[in-house]
Design a protein around this motif. Structure first.
Motif, PDB file in Angstrom:
ATOM      1  N   SER A  41     -13.905   5.323   2.667  1.00  0.00           N
ATOM      2  CA  SER A  41     -14.197   6.326   1.642  1.00  0.00           C
ATOM      3  C   SER A  41     -15.388   5.972   0.752  1.00  0.00           C
ATOM      4  O   SER A  41     -16.224   6.831   0.466  1.00  0.00           O
ATOM      5  N   PRO A  42     -15.526   4.727   0.302  1.00  0.00           N
ATOM      6  CA  PRO A  42     -16.680   4.431  -0.552  1.00  0.00           C
ATOM      7  C   PRO A  42     -17.998   4.670   0.186  1.00  0.00           C
ATOM      8  O   PRO A  42     -18.994   5.041  -0.443  1.00  0.00           O
TER       9      PRO A  42
ATOM     10  N   GLY B  43      -4.628   5.645  10.243  1.00  0.00           N
ATOM     11  CA  GLY B  43      -5.655   6.608   9.859  1.00  0.00           C
ATOM     12  C   GLY B  43      -5.908   6.555   8.359  1.00  0.00           C
ATOM     13  O   GLY B  43      -7.052   6.541   7.901  1.00  0.00           O
ATOM     14  N   ALA B  44      -4.812   6.498   7.593  1.00  0.00           N
ATOM     15  CA  ALA B  44      -4.947   6.489   6.138  1.00  0.00           C
ATOM     16  C   ALA B  44      -5.704   5.247   5.682  1.00  0.00           C
ATOM     17  O   ALA B  44      -6.593   5.319   4.827  1.00  0.00           O
ATOM     18  N   LEU B  45      -5.382   4.131   6.268  1.00  0.00           N
ATOM     19  CA  LEU B  45      -6.063   2.896   5.895  1.00  0.00           C
ATOM     20  C   LEU B  45      -7.551   3.016   6.216  1.00  0.00           C
ATOM     21  O   LEU B  45      -8.416   2.640   5.416  1.00  0.00           O
TER      22      LEU B  45
ATOM     23  N   SER C  96      -5.330   8.221  -1.981  1.00  0.00           N
ATOM     24  CA  SER C  96      -5.595   6.987  -2.718  1.00  0.00           C
ATOM     25  C   SER C  96      -6.512   7.271  -3.910  1.00  0.00           C
ATOM     26  O   SER C  96      -6.339   6.691  -4.974  1.00  0.00           O
ATOM     27  N   ILE C  97      -7.459   8.198  -3.714  1.00  0.00           N
ATOM     28  CA  ILE C  97      -8.351   8.527  -4.831  1.00  0.00           C
ATOM     29  C   ILE C  97      -7.541   9.125  -5.983  1.00  0.00           C
ATOM     30  O   ILE C  97      -7.723   8.783  -7.151  1.00  0.00           O
ATOM     31  N   SER C  98      -6.613  10.009  -5.630  1.00  0.00           N
ATOM     32  CA  SER C  98      -5.796  10.609  -6.689  1.00  0.00           C
ATOM     33  C   SER C  98      -4.907   9.575  -7.363  1.00  0.00           C
ATOM     34  O   SER C  98      -4.707   9.605  -8.574  1.00  0.00           O
TER      35      SER C  98
ATOM     36  N   LEU D 175      -2.887  -1.260  -4.922  1.00  0.00           N
ATOM     37  CA  LEU D 175      -1.619  -0.543  -4.951  1.00  0.00           C
ATOM     38  C   LEU D 175      -1.823   0.921  -4.535  1.00  0.00           C
ATOM     39  O   LEU D 175      -1.027   1.503  -3.794  1.00  0.00           O
ATOM     40  N   ALA D 176      -2.927   1.492  -5.002  1.00  0.00           N
ATOM     41  CA  ALA D 176      -3.216   2.887  -4.646  1.00  0.00           C
ATOM     42  C   ALA D 176      -3.378   3.020  -3.134  1.00  0.00           C
ATOM     43  O   ALA D 176      -2.862   3.959  -2.519  1.00  0.00           O
ATOM     44  N   ILE D 177      -4.078   2.059  -2.551  1.00  0.00           N
ATOM     45  CA  ILE D 177      -4.281   2.134  -1.103  1.00  0.00           C
ATOM     46  C   ILE D 177      -2.951   1.978  -0.383  1.00  0.00           C
ATOM     47  O   ILE D 177      -2.613   2.752   0.518  1.00  0.00           O
ATOM     48  N   ALA D 178      -2.192   0.990  -0.813  1.00  0.00           N
ATOM     49  CA  ALA D 178      -0.906   0.767  -0.156  1.00  0.00           C
ATOM     50  C   ALA D 178      -0.026   2.010  -0.265  1.00  0.00           C
ATOM     51  O   ALA D 178       0.589   2.444   0.716  1.00  0.00           O
TER      52      ALA D 178
END
Ligand SMILES: Nc1ncnc2c1ncn2[C@@H]1O[C@H](COP(=O)(O)OP(=O)(O)OP(=O)(O)O)[C@@H](O)[C@H]1O
Ligand SMILES: Nc1ncnc2c1ncn2[C@@H]1O[C@H](COP(=O)(O)OP(=O)(O)OP(=O)(O)O)[C@@H](O)[C@H]1O
Ligand SMILES: [Mg+2]
Ligand SMILES: [Mg+2]
Lengths: 242, 296, 363, 354, 264
Positions: B210-211, B202-204, B52-54, B63-66
């Motif tokens: 992450s912050p 896990g990704a979510l 998501s950071i990339s 949208l990046a998170i999704a």
């Protein structure tokens, strides 16, 4: 309904089934008898697709199913009550039954599953009593009934039963045979494996005798019952001790 | 201890706990479907954050998170299909070891893609120092996001496993694979699905935390250890229990700061876990009966 | 040509992967960069340099194994690294026994104190960093502080130094804590520190994300005491990671970070500019003080090979003889009694303003 | 039957001599250093192999026992007792001859325990810890057991990392050599290299001999049975808990002995020896070698460790290792020695479709 | 062979007032009976009556909720399964429990465990005594496989045998313990009529070896033929205890268990 031609199957190098041919017609009860280790269970596992045959063909409802997965075969209307029951031990009785209705739900929807569930509870009242218990804590006999109920939940065209009377009280054994007869009345077809050859042949239309992986005798039940070889090998009714 | 301090510890504990819990939930999904612990779960968390950071360079945050979640789900599925799907009746031990191998590999791949530097997503709301206060206690809104995410996940998963046919089927696959096959359930697809699901979760988790925690190629293992601890503490397979256990452990850790040197914090929390396991061998909320009935 | 013409082997032991990879990674890249450039330019006196990089992943037993291998088997003329203090201490004796120069890139002072004949190090001394911080505190009138440190070699050495020196500056250490360098949140620690109202400032000593996390957690609870960090903060990534929470952090560091603000007359300026631009062009990432440690070490070895060729003893003597050597970390002047070769001048006080590092001008 | 059993062991002995001669012949004696280190790790791994493969108890905390051995040996032989010199117990120990007087790195005089005493204390402690922790831990099953052992390993790691006595993150260095026998000093000194090589490999062979005897015996059979069904094993009169505990302690002692000796050989020990990554690697090496195949475990354990210690995989050490692990588990779950090519191809072709 | 047992009034196993509850379920309810030394006693009853549970209580796999069980005059309360086994009680399982990865012979050798002694260190050092003992164990186990007619399968992996063969291995393992009392849980399940007869012969032979037998079985031909006495359980309670002949006439037993026409 089920047609098997020149089937070979086994485990790794071990060839258990040798050139088996048999057929089951709609509405029949066919029984298969044979000593321990003859390969009866192996045969059922091959039909349902758990084991892939090395040779020969299996046709179920006129479609070849050697290459189909277990899921496809079950969905097409074939169900197995396995030998060692194989209940979902860590799930409740009701969940076990509902899982049995997996293909029914796909075919006919939820309502049909619940109707069928009620039907199974009617066939096996003890299961209704134990509906919320973990299946693994059921007694051996209760588990056997659960396994049958679960298989029947899919409303199969062909039910294959691997020694369903094992470990059941005499009274229940009779009930089980009654249920099998009733299944036939309801239009089901049954392939039955039994150690109690006499009882099995008693309710079956036809029978096969399996010995070390080969069909050695086959024919209508009454003829098999009268066959002296069969009598000597499987029906000896005399005293069991000297 | 002043009430202020008490509440500040409490909320610190909740922050830790919700991070642990959100990782632990992912463990439970694959466990419920296959009966194994996926030791690569921490890497899914890391991948979610990293991807998501990339992606954030190209698209807005939601949208990046999704997309990161979706991509990680694909990775999860790919891993299952490549490494696990075609195994014939694998033993639990073998599966554990394969997932350890996968975890090592994913970490190495991440190292070679993203390098060893640390990154993070921006705060979803406000910035690094934004807080809102309850009384004199300050809480970062991101913590609320984490808690919210784990609450939604737990509720969703409970509903999924307990009440949907597909959830039940997943559990069936772990309870007895042969029987599941005989019921016409496509056990392989179920396992793939469970990997996708847990990868996604896990990704979510990786995105929402992450912050707060930052993301680095090897941040997965440390999180996985905590997540695993919490999943076990709660009782395997039960996501609601994992959240409770997570928050409990977090609070214990937070308060332990006031009595023992911080350097021993992890030792303390794991020692507590061990003591609990000795008294309740199947976790705080786990049922011994159910565990005994599984095959291992 | 002399007998040793051909290739000169130099060993490198870095934690390229593993928990200390934030050190080892840039270090390995920086050293390799120098070697590539020299070889491209035709080598030293016609000899090419072969850099043998060994990745320890931070394991000291591997460092031991590699050190022996490099010395005996690969017959390197000198070794740069290891990245961490523990590993450096583990191989110190081996370098001595093997009579091979070792230029460590790790922080702890014990590496060069007591002085071992063959062991040098490039990172600035913790004591200088501590001294600068305490001097600044004296100016600010701070007398009671808290110390927090990561549980890695860097944190350990720094914390020990701070605790030792605080009394000399009349500073009382109210609380001193070590946290896990993989910590994901430190708000409980911050709550504990904040509850002690006597604390006027916090010094944090670590090289990991935790130094950004602690800054954030302090600002989140609205605690406004000055936060001092170590030279480990010398990586713009950490300042960026902490975002607005990094504003106002004070820390001593080498001048690499503020190279643009240096006067042309500064003797280090050329070296710093070269390193920064070379590294950033080649690797597309920010140059950091860590990479600088290895950059200096490698340059020293190169310098020594120019003088001593492929001869271990001569190379060692050449390193020890370096004087006013302009490095990324400062101006190095080694002597038999000083194998670090830096003075307190190697540091400058810096702070973060608007997300960038600037020289600290006092309050 | 007896001789056939021991043939591979004799082979291992021959290999040991052959390796030495080979290095002498090719002038590559420096290989002996890493071969010695690998042998010690091999000892840890075969001990764990019996625990995992035969008793069926996973332990993801074995680096902890190695570290207890190593750290205690290191601390007791380096930490200065001078401040306690007036204490009665120090004086008593001094009289008993288990204290050495020497100098520290700054040239100050110091008193430390003798390596023999340190070794005995270290190994005993590891054994006792295994005993105490084993009683509750081994009651757990499956993933709970994995977690508990992992937790144990983490606690040990944390303690060594947090305590200044154990050097925190720097670990302990300057550990002296261990004059084990009049002619044998365990130390990394070049002059002792050949003897150390023989010492470590002999220890490995003897360790292997014990384990092979054990698993071939009645006890070994009992272990395998309880691995498969504890209920049935107990019904046959097997005290499952006791056997599991004994094997656990035995494997802990193997690890601790290796830890002590390797620490003297390396002249130090660092926290990485106690880390979870290390424990996981031991477990994985056992798996790669084959759970029920002690020889496979030995070969893979020593072989891969040797390669890793030589750094042949560079910064891909973990990656290569992970790959080997996955490949072995996919194609030859019985371990690398169980690898047979034909079935493998078949599985590749049929398995992919089935 | 004539029974070389002590007088029938000696009691091998005695249950008095045994209860077992699982949560709300009263699985065994106030059951008392004695198993005389040297006899074959059968336990029958409908499915779920609590027979297997009772076996688990006797063998120490489950704790008794109330009541006491005495084996050879000794209370088994608080005794671990393996301790009870060492006292001389062997059992087979309704759901067969053989050891994965072991040959049939090895499975039986495990059964000899408590009749052999060489310990951990002796094993590690491989002392000569252990070799001798090992040889004896092997020989005895082979004999038992032979007795059960599966000597030819000795080296086959036990878990890949057919159902009936696995039962035989279990029985051999139990016998290897040289028990005083053997608990057999449905030994004839899954066997055909001839194989059942074989089992019946075997059980009699076991008794003749001086071993007391407690048996759970649904095959009435077997039970009626060989047992000296039968206990009938229903919903956890003892319904009747009598000789086979009387049980067959017992109205209640017929109603709940045997069914009308099952009298042989
Ligand atoms: N998984 C397996 N691996 C190898 N061999 C097997 C396996 N399962 C069964 N066999 C062998 O195949 C043969 C036939 O077994 P099968 O289970 O089909 O017999 P069966 O007729 O069902 O016997 P029973 O009446 O005892 O259930 C046996 O000799 C058995 O040892
Ligand atoms: N662990 C348990 N938890 C809850 N209920 C249990 C447990 N174990 C057994 N039961 C219940 O106790 C009752 C008795 O079970 P048991 O297995 O003893 O029956 P059984 O007489 O052996 O029957 P069968 O002849 O069918 O094997 C059953 O109704 C079963 O569901
Ligand atoms: Mg069968
Ligand atoms: Mg039963």
């Amino acid at each position: 309904m089920l047609k098997i031609r020149n089937l070979d199957a086994g485990y790794g190098k071990l060839r258990v089934l040798k050139n088996i041919s048999l057929h089951v017609d709609p509405g029949e009860i066919v029984t298969m008898i044979g000593a321990n280790g003859a390969g009866k269970t192996t045969l059922l596992h091959t039909i349902i697709g758990l084991i892939k045959p090395t040779k020969g063909e299996i046709n179920f409802l006129d479609t070849p199913c050697c290459r189909s997965s277990v899921g496809q075969i079950v969905a097409s209307g074939c169900a197995l009550v396995p030998e060692n029951r194989q209940v979902f031990a860590s799930m409740s009785v009701e969940e076990n039954l509902l899982l049995g209705g997996h293909v029914l739900q796909k075919r006919e929807g939820r309502a049909a599953v619940h109707k069928e569930l009620a039907h199974q509870y009617e066939l096996f009242p003890i299961l209704r009593e134990r509906r919320n218990q973990f299946a693994g804590t059921l007694s051996g006999g209760e588990q056997q009934m659960l396994a049958m109920g679960r298989a029947l939940m899919s409303k199969p065209r062909l039910v294959m039963m691997d020694e369903p009377s094992t470990g059941l009280a005499p009274l229940i054994v009779r009930d089980i045979f009654q249920i099998i007869l009733r299944l036939r009345e309801e239009g089901n077809t049954v392939l039955l494996i039994e150690q109690n050859a006499k009882a099995a042949l008693g309710i079956a239309d036809r029978g096969y005798v399996l010995e070390v992986g080969k069909v050695i005798v086959q024919g209508p039940s009454d003829i098999l019952l009268a066959n002296t070889d069969v009598q000597r090998a499987y029906l000896g009714r005399e005293k069991v001790t000297e | 201890m002043s009430p202020d301090l008490f509440f500040q510890y409490l909320f610190a504990g909740i922050t830790y706990g919700s991070i642990y819990a959100v990782v632990a939930i992912g463990f439970n999904i694959i466990y419920n479907a296959t009966g194994i612990i996926n030791f690569a779960q921490g890497e899914f968390v890391m991948l979610g954050g990293m991807i998501s950071i990339s992606l954030l360079h190209f698209m807005p945050l939601p949208l990046a998170i999704a997309s990161a979640v979706a991509l990680t789900m694909l990775i999860g599925a790919a891993i299952e299909i490549l490494f696990i799907r075609w195994l014939q009746s694998p033993s639990v031990m073998r599966m554990i070891i394969i997932t350890i191998g996968i975890s090592i590999l994913l970490k190495e791949v991440a190292l070679h893609i993203w390098g060893e530097s640390i990154r993070s997503l921006p705060y979803f709301y406000g910035n690094e120092i934004t807080t809102f206060s309850i009384g004199s206690v300050h809480i970062s809104p991101q913590v609320v996001w984490v808690i919210l995410a784990s609450a939604v996940m737990v509720a969703g998963l409970n509903l999924f496993f307990k009440s949907t046919p597909i959830g039940r089927e997943m559990r069936a696959c772990s309870a007895n694979r042969t029987a599941a096959l005989l019921c016409g359930i496509n056990a392989r697809n179920m396992v793939t699905l469970s990997f996708m699901l847990s990868a996604g979760i896990g990704a979510l988790a990786g995105c929402v935390m992450s912050p707060i925690t930052y993301t680095q190629y090897d941040s997965g293992s440390a999180l996985a250890l905590k997540g695993f601890t919490v999943a076990i503490l709660g009782g395997l397979g039960n996501s609601g229990a994992a959240v409770l256990a997570g928050i409990l452990l977090g609070i214990i850790e937070a308060f332990s700061v006031s009595v023992v040197p911080l350097a021993f914090q992890d030792a303390i929390s794991i020692a507590i876990l061990l003591v609990i396991l000795f008294v309740k061998p199947h976790g705080l909320f786990g049922s011994g009966d159910a565990a005994r009935l599984k095959d291992f | 040509a002399p007998a040793w013409a051909g290739t000169v082997k130099v060993g490198a032991i870095f934690a390229v992967t593993g928990p200390a990879s934030f050190l080892g990674g840039p270090e390995a890249r920086s050293a390799q960069m120098i070697v590539d450039e020299i070889n491209k330019a035709g080598g030293i006196n016609g000899d090419t340099i072969e850099l043998i990089v060994k990745d320890t992943a931070g394991h000291s037993e591997k460092a031991v194994s590699f050190a022996k291998q490099l010395i005996e088997e690969d017959k390197v003329v000198a070794i740069i690294g290891p990245s961490t203090s523990g590993e450096s201490m583990a191989v110190k004796k081996i370098a001595e026994a093997g009579k091979t120069t070792l230029i460590s890139c790790a922080a702890a002072e014990v590496i060069v104190n007591p002085v071992a004949k063959h062991v040098f190090k490039t990172p600035q001394k913790d004591s200088f960093a501590a001294q600068m911080i305490f001097e600044e505190m004296q100016r600010l009138g701070i007398t009671t502080i808290a110390i927090t440190a990561g549980n890695d070699g860097f944190g350990k050495a720094g914390k020990a130094q701070l605790e030792k020196m605080a009394p000399t500056y009349g500073v009382k250490v109210a609380i001193s804590e070590t946290y896990d360098s993989k910590a994901t949140d430190l708000s409980a620690l911050v709550a504990k520190l904040k509850s002690d109202v006597s604390i006027q400032a916090v010094i944090n000593w670590s090289v990991v994300p935790a130094q950004a996390i602690i800054a954030k957690n302090m600002r989140q609870v609205g605690w406004e005491v000055p936060l001092f960090q170590s030279h480990g903060f010398g990586n713009i990534k950490y300042a960026q990671a902490a975002g607005v929470a990094a504003e106002g952090i004070i820390f001593p560091c080498g001048r690499l970070l503020v190279v643009d603000q240096l006067e042309e007359s500064n003797p280090q300026k050329a070296r710093l500019v070269q390193y920064k631009s070379d590294y950033e062009t080649k690797y597309k990432e920010d140059a950091s003080a860590f990479g600088g440690y290895a950059y200096d070490a490698m340059n020293m070895v190169v310098e020594a090979i120019k003088k001593g060729g492929n001869d271990r003893a001569k190379v060692r003597d050449a390193v020890e003889g370096l004087e006013n050597f302009a490095g990324v970390g400062g101006m190095f002047s080694f002597s038999p009694a000083d194998h670090n070769g830096l003075t307190i001048d190697s540091f400058a006080m810096m702070t973060v303003k608007d997300g960038a590092f600037i020289l600290y001008q006092g309050k | 039957m007896k001789t056939r059993n021991y043939l591979p062991l004799i082979g291992l002995g021959v290999l040991m001599v052959a390796l030495h001669l080979l290095t002498v012949w090719t002038g590559t004696q420096y290989y002996l250093t890493q071969l010695t280190m690998s042998a010690y790790y091999g000892l840890v791994i075969i001990g764990l192999g019996v625990l995992m493969g035969y008793a069926g108890q996973i332990s993801i905390g074995h680096a902890g026992f190695f570290a207890i051995g190593g750290y205690l040996a290191a601390a007791l032989t380096t930490r200065n007792l001078e401040p306690f010199a007036q204490n009665w117990w120090v004086q008593l120990l001094d009289k008993a001859g288990v204290i050495v007087h020497g100098q520290d790195i700054y040239g100050l005089s110091q008193m430390t325990f003798t390596p023999w005493l340190a070794c005995i204390v270290a190994v005993t402690t590891a054994g006792l810890v295994a005993l105490v922790i084993g009683i509750p831990v081994l009651k757990l099953k499956g993933h709970y057991l994995a977690m508990a052992t992992l937790g144990f390993g983490t606690i040990v790691y944390r303690i060594f990392l947090a305590m200044p006595y154990f050097g925190e993150s720097d670990g302990i260095t300057e550990v002296p050599g261990f004059d084990m026998l009049p002619f044998l000093t365990i130390s990394g000194d070049m002059s002792h290299r050949v003897l150390n090589f023989y010492a470590s490999w002999t220890l490995l062979i003897v360790g292997m001999l014990f384990l092979i005897n054990l698993i071939g015996s009645r006890v070994g059979r009992a272990l395998r049975s309880l691995h498969s069904s504890e209920e049935a094993a107990e019904a046959s009169g097997i005290n499952a808990g006791r056997f599991k505990l004994k094997v656990f302690v035995l494997s802990a002692i193997y690890a601790a002995v290796a830890g002590v000796l390797l620490t003297h050989y390396n002249g130090g020990i660092g926290p990485s020896e106690a880390s979870m990554a290390k424990s996981v690697r031991y477990v994985a090496l056992v798996a790669v070698g084959g759970m029920l195949n002690l020889w496979g475990t030995l070969i893979m354990g020593v072989g891969l460790t040797f390669l890793s210690l030589r750094g042949v995989f560079g910064s891909f050490d973990d990656a290569v290792f992970g790959t080997i692990l996955i490949l072995v588990m996919l194609f030859s779950p019985e371990g690398i020695l169980g690898l047979k090519l034909r079935p493998l191809l078949r599985q590749l072709i049929i398995g992919g479709r089935a | 062979m004539s029974p070389k047992t002590s007088p029938a009034n000696e009691t091998m196993l005695e249950l008095s007032g045994v209860h077992k509850r699982f949560g709300g379920l009263h699985a065994v309810n106030d059951v008392s009976f004695k198993v005389p030394t040297g006899s074959i006693k059968a336990l029958i009853g409908p499915n779920g009556a609590g027979k297997t549970t009772l076996f688990n209580l006797i063998a120490g796999n489950l704790p008794v909720s109330e009541g006491s069980i005495h084996f050879c005059g000794q209370s088994i309360e608080g005794q671990k399964t393996y301790e009870i086994a060492r006292m001389g009680m062997a059992r087979t399982f309704q759901n067969i429990k053989l050891f994965h990865g072991m040959s049939a012979l090895e499975c039986v050798m495990v059964g000899r465990h408590s009749r052999s002694r060489s310990g951990f260190f002796a094993g590690m050092l491989s002392l000569p005594t252990t070799w001798k003992e090992e040889k004896a164990i092997r020989a005895r186990s082979m004999e038992l496989l032979d007795l059960l007619g599966i000597a030819d399968l000795a080296d086959t992996e036990a878990t890949s045998l057919a159902f009936g063969q696995q039962r035989a291995v279990e029985m051999a393992r139990a016998l290897a313990l040289e028990p005083k009392l053997i608990l057999l849980d449905e030994p004839a399940a899954g066997l055909n009529i001839y194989e059942t007869a074989e089992v019946a012969r075997l059980i009699s032979a076991i008794r003749d070896m001086g071993i007391t037998v407690l048996l759970v079985e649904h095959d009435m031909s077997l039970v009626m033929d060989i047992s000296d006495e039968i206990v009938v359980l229903s919903f956890g309670s003892k319904l009747a205890e009598d000789t086979p002949a009387n049980i067959q006439q017992n109205e209640e037993v017929i109603k709940i268990y045997l069914g009308e026409d099952e009298t042989v």
